[in-house]
Motif scaffolding. Sequence first.
Motif, PDB file in Angstrom:
ATOM      1  N   ILE A  74       0.634  -6.673  -9.492  1.00 53.16           N
ATOM      2  CA  ILE A  74       0.265  -5.340  -8.996  1.00 53.16           C
ATOM      3  C   ILE A  74       0.266  -5.393  -7.475  1.00 53.16           C
ATOM      4  CG2 ILE A  74      -1.570  -3.596  -8.888  1.00 53.16           C
ATOM      5  CD1 ILE A  74      -2.371  -4.492 -11.742  1.00 53.16           C
ATOM      6  N   ASP A  75       0.879  -4.384  -6.880  1.00 52.44           N
ATOM      7  CA  ASP A  75       0.982  -4.299  -5.432  1.00 52.44           C
ATOM      8  C   ASP A  75      -0.317  -3.644  -4.914  1.00 52.44           C
ATOM      9  OD1 ASP A  75       3.173  -4.272  -3.204  1.00 52.44           O
ATOM     10  OD2 ASP A  75       2.136  -2.353  -3.054  1.00 52.44           O
ATOM     11  N   VAL A  76      -1.077  -4.378  -4.119  1.00 52.54           N
ATOM     12  CA  VAL A  76      -2.370  -3.858  -3.654  1.00 52.54           C
ATOM     13  C   VAL A  76      -2.391  -3.770  -2.135  1.00 52.54           C
ATOM     14  CG1 VAL A  76      -4.885  -4.195  -3.622  1.00 52.54           C
ATOM     15  CG2 VAL A  76      -3.574  -4.905  -5.633  1.00 52.54           C
ATOM     16  N   THR A  77      -2.677  -2.580  -1.620  1.00 53.15           N
ATOM     17  CA  THR A  77      -2.826  -2.384  -0.185  1.00 53.15           C
ATOM     18  C   THR A  77      -4.251  -1.933   0.103  1.00 53.15           C
ATOM     19  OG1 THR A  77      -0.518  -1.703  -0.027  1.00 53.15           O
ATOM     20  CG2 THR A  77      -1.938  -1.161   1.840  1.00 53.15           C
ATOM     21  N   LEU A  78      -4.910  -2.653   0.991  1.00 47.20           N
ATOM     22  CA  LEU A  78      -6.285  -2.298   1.369  1.00 47.20           C
ATOM     23  C   LEU A  78      -6.264  -1.632   2.743  1.00 47.20           C
ATOM     24  CD1 LEU A  78      -9.437  -2.597   0.945  1.00 47.20           C
ATOM     25  CD2 LEU A  78      -9.246  -4.748   2.171  1.00 47.20           C
ATOM     26  N   VAL A  79      -6.876  -0.470   2.830  1.00 44.75           N
ATOM     27  CA  VAL A  79      -6.938   0.266   4.093  1.00 44.75           C
ATOM     28  C   VAL A  79      -8.371   0.200   4.620  1.00 44.75           C
ATOM     29  CG1 VAL A  79      -6.623   2.505   5.199  1.00 44.75           C
ATOM     30  CG2 VAL A  79      -5.132   1.838   3.300  1.00 44.75           C
ATOM     31  N   GLU A  80      -8.524  -0.390   5.772  1.00 42.51           N
ATOM     32  CA  GLU A  80      -9.866  -0.548   6.362  1.00 42.51           C
ATOM     33  C   GLU A  80      -9.706  -0.536   7.886  1.00 42.51           C
ATOM     34  OE1 GLU A  80     -13.267  -0.979   5.764  1.00 42.51           O
ATOM     35  OE2 GLU A  80     -13.343  -1.300   7.930  1.00 42.51           O
ATOM     36  N   PRO A  81     -10.388   0.383   8.575  1.00 45.58           N
ATOM     37  CA  PRO A  81     -10.178   0.468  10.025  1.00 45.58           C
ATOM     38  C   PRO A  81     -10.606  -0.790  10.788  1.00 45.58           C
ATOM     39  CG  PRO A  81     -11.791   2.110   9.258  1.00 45.58           C
ATOM     40  CD  PRO A  81     -11.228   1.455   8.052  1.00 45.58           C
ATOM     41  N   VAL A 113      -3.011  -9.554  -0.890  1.00 41.54           N
ATOM     42  CA  VAL A 113      -3.328  -8.141  -0.655  1.00 41.54           C
ATOM     43  C   VAL A 113      -2.756  -7.765   0.715  1.00 41.54           C
ATOM     44  CG1 VAL A 113      -5.226  -6.494  -0.266  1.00 41.54           C
ATOM     45  CG2 VAL A 113      -5.436  -8.266  -2.047  1.00 41.54           C
ATOM     46  N   LYS A 114      -2.098  -6.604   0.797  1.00 36.44           N
ATOM     47  CA  LYS A 114      -1.658  -6.116   2.112  1.00 36.44           C
ATOM     48  C   LYS A 114      -2.832  -5.385   2.742  1.00 36.44           C
ATOM     49  CE  LYS A 114       2.891  -5.316   0.273  1.00 36.44           C
ATOM     50  NZ  LYS A 114       3.516  -4.299  -0.581  1.00 36.44           N
ATOM     51  N   VAL A 115      -3.143  -5.748   3.969  1.00 34.24           N
ATOM     52  CA  VAL A 115      -4.277  -5.100   4.627  1.00 34.24           C
ATOM     53  C   VAL A 115      -3.761  -4.276   5.798  1.00 34.24           C
ATOM     54  CG1 VAL A 115      -6.469  -5.461   5.829  1.00 34.24           C
ATOM     55  CG2 VAL A 115      -5.828  -6.950   3.919  1.00 34.24           C
ATOM     56  N   VAL A 116      -4.115  -3.014   5.813  1.00 35.05           N
ATOM     57  CA  VAL A 116      -3.724  -2.122   6.905  1.00 35.05           C
ATOM     58  C   VAL A 116      -4.993  -1.700   7.638  1.00 35.05           C
ATOM     59  CG1 VAL A 116      -2.615   0.061   7.518  1.00 35.05           C
ATOM     60  CG2 VAL A 116      -1.769  -1.267   5.566  1.00 35.05           C
ATOM     61  N   HIS A 117      -5.062  -2.044   8.945  1.00 34.11           N
ATOM     62  CA  HIS A 117      -6.238  -1.648   9.710  1.00 34.11           C
ATOM     63  C   HIS A 117      -6.015  -0.278  10.337  1.00 34.11           C
ATOM     64  CE1 HIS A 117      -8.384  -5.310   9.000  1.00 34.11           C
ATOM     65  NE2 HIS A 117      -7.377  -6.036   9.417  1.00 34.11           N
ATOM     66  N   ALA A 118      -6.338   0.726   9.568  1.00 31.25           N
ATOM     67  CA  ALA A 118      -6.215   2.109  10.019  1.00 31.25           C
ATOM     68  C   ALA A 118      -7.250   2.926   9.256  1.00 31.25           C
ATOM     69  CB  ALA A 118      -4.811   2.641   9.742  1.00 31.25           C
ATOM     70  N   LEU A 119      -7.443   4.148   9.693  1.00 34.64           N
ATOM     71  CA  LEU A 119      -8.388   5.032   9.010  1.00 34.64           C
ATOM     72  C   LEU A 119      -7.608   5.930   8.053  1.00 34.64           C
ATOM     73  CD1 LEU A 119     -11.433   6.016   9.039  1.00 34.64           C
ATOM     74  CD2 LEU A 119     -10.625   7.821  10.572  1.00 34.64           C
ATOM     75  N   ALA A 120      -8.053   5.972   6.802  1.00 33.39           N
ATOM     76  CA  ALA A 120      -7.437   6.903   5.856  1.00 33.39           C
ATOM     77  C   ALA A 120      -7.958   8.290   6.192  1.00 33.39           C
ATOM     78  CB  ALA A 120      -7.808   6.524   4.429  1.00 33.39           C
ATOM     79  N   VAL A 151      -1.533   8.831   0.550  1.00 36.16           N
ATOM     80  CA  VAL A 151      -2.642   8.691   1.497  1.00 36.16           C
ATOM     81  C   VAL A 151      -2.059   8.741   2.898  1.00 36.16           C
ATOM     82  CG1 VAL A 151      -4.521   7.192   2.297  1.00 36.16           C
ATOM     83  CG2 VAL A 151      -3.836   7.160  -0.114  1.00 36.16           C
ATOM     84  N   SER A 152      -2.589   9.593   3.779  1.00 37.37           N
ATOM     85  CA  SER A 152      -2.104   9.535   5.163  1.00 37.37           C
ATOM     86  C   SER A 152      -3.112   8.832   6.052  1.00 37.37           C
ATOM     87  CB  SER A 152      -1.737  10.916   5.712  1.00 37.37           C
ATOM     88  OG  SER A 152      -2.397  11.923   5.038  1.00 37.37           O
ATOM     89  N   LEU A 153      -2.559   7.999   6.925  1.00 39.32           N
ATOM     90  CA  LEU A 153      -3.383   7.122   7.762  1.00 39.32           C
ATOM     91  C   LEU A 153      -3.376   7.569   9.219  1.00 39.32           C
ATOM     92  CD1 LEU A 153      -2.261   3.623   6.400  1.00 39.32           C
ATOM     93  CD2 LEU A 153      -4.015   5.161   5.500  1.00 39.32           C
ATOM     94  N   SER A 154      -4.379   7.101   9.964  1.00 36.08           N
ATOM     95  CA  SER A 154      -4.513   7.459  11.375  1.00 36.08           C
ATOM     96  C   SER A 154      -3.352   6.928  12.217  1.00 36.08           C
ATOM     97  CB  SER A 154      -5.827   6.904  11.917  1.00 36.08           C
ATOM     98  OG  SER A 154      -5.902   5.511  11.675  1.00 36.08           O
TER      99      SER A 154
END
Lengths: 438, 113
Positions: free
Chosen positions: A67-74, A110-117, A127-130
Amino acid sequence: MSDQKNLFSSSRRQLLKGLGLVSIFPAISACAATGTSKASAGRVVVIGGGFGGATAAKYIKRGNPAIDVTLVEPNKTFYTCPFSNLVLAGERQLDSIGHNYDELQQVYGVKVVHALAQDIDPVAKRVSLSDGQSLQYDKLLLSPGIDMRWNAIEGYDEAAAELAPHAWKAGPQTLILRQQLEAMEDGDTFIMSVPGNPFRCPPGPYERASLVAHYLKQHKPRSKILILDGKDNFSKQGLFTAGWQAHYGDMIEWVSLSNDGRVVRVDAANKEVETEFGTRHKAAALNIIPPQKAGFIADRAGVTDQSGWVPVNPVTFESTQVKDIYVVGDATVAAPMPKSGFAANAQGKVAASAIVAAFAGITPLDPVWANTCYSLINPDYGISVADVYRVQDSQIIAVEGAGGLSAADASDNIRRSEAAYAVGWYNAISQDTWGTKL
Amino acid sequence: MIRSILPHKHTLHKLLLVTFFAGATSFVHAEEISSAQVKLIAGTCANCHGTDGKLAGAIPAIAGRPSTVLEAQLLAYKQGLQPNTTVMDRIAKGFSDAELSALADYFANINKD
């Protein structure tokens, strides 16, 4: 494309299933959008890297690495509310309660994206990110935590929180309050305003009062702590009250709702508060814990109800209002489970298991959750409340005969053990959630 | 749902008798709890014992300890027979004997590294 189609044909799926490999593939278009040639068992976007979200991301990968998992956390470092009261008391540094996402990325993929959802389109599943990116999902998991209800108390908005911190999200807010405590003169008053239920971490304010008292007792022993409360009773009340009496005498005064404890107006610049019946109190250090609601992204997703919190299916923690959006942690309506980091972690595992099962076309398992909330009266004196939860008649229930409070007449040795176990718990849940080795 | 996981008293009695005579404690383990279900239940242990029960600290690691030892300990907690317990007595009471037994097996079979 035709080759890909063949790959996802039902006979191929059956074959893979039979081999006990990856069970089900999502629509082809979904796979193409990831831009990788590797087959994915489905795409999950997790929003929020706290106890609920980070745990869910890890346990989805443990359940099915395909399963492809992306975590969005600023934030690159997440500071926990648990043990932030020790930072306030000067017993720990802020660094010691900070956690990163290295293990999730390096060990679990896990792919981690440091942005605000910023927004969610539940129809397009996007989901659109900052940072301008948008992410497609098959399943979305929100662990948005809480937002403050600014101006629910007159005069208490974001700007006021810089002067009279809530410190109910750890990090810079914790440090502002720590500085105010350090700046207090001996004999000054620390005031804490506590909201009515429900709110994050029911015993948290009272542990905070305890550990601030521990600090003041050593450094400013003539000082006072005034708790102005929006309710008439609180978590572990008997244990706290007895602990306060034994360790701090009359340093801590608790004012209940009925005794005019509810703060209705804040003058942050002058560190002054006014309660319901017009009593004014002035503090040297002022901590306003305001009423709360689910983190704003839950509103954007359309999963909150009129209460401002998120109703969920108790078996899966999928939203009852929007399909394919799962919500865990403080944002949810999961009573009798408390809004705690422990509960968020436990819910994250149940939701992860439900998502893995859904991709595999399997019925979700029967959930079980536990929760133990430790509180420290001082660093060597711990108390706890524990419960085990299950689903009965479509409701979450605390299992009868299990759980409960630390014994009222426990020995000092037991209190010392519980304080040591509180540290053991913190280390374990940090490891389980973020992989932090302490 | 809760009731269904707790065996009836007489069933339990029978199982215990069988177990006694067969001298095999693992007999009770098998009933109805799938390995996926045990894994999910085991998730509740990780909050204090670390992922897969491997973290050793103020709270001991449970991975790789003999199943019989773990099971006996869990049952002692549940029955209130373990002196100076802080929280495990309160938690163990939330699980059926069969679940505790399955958890003991589950953690016994994890390599503690």
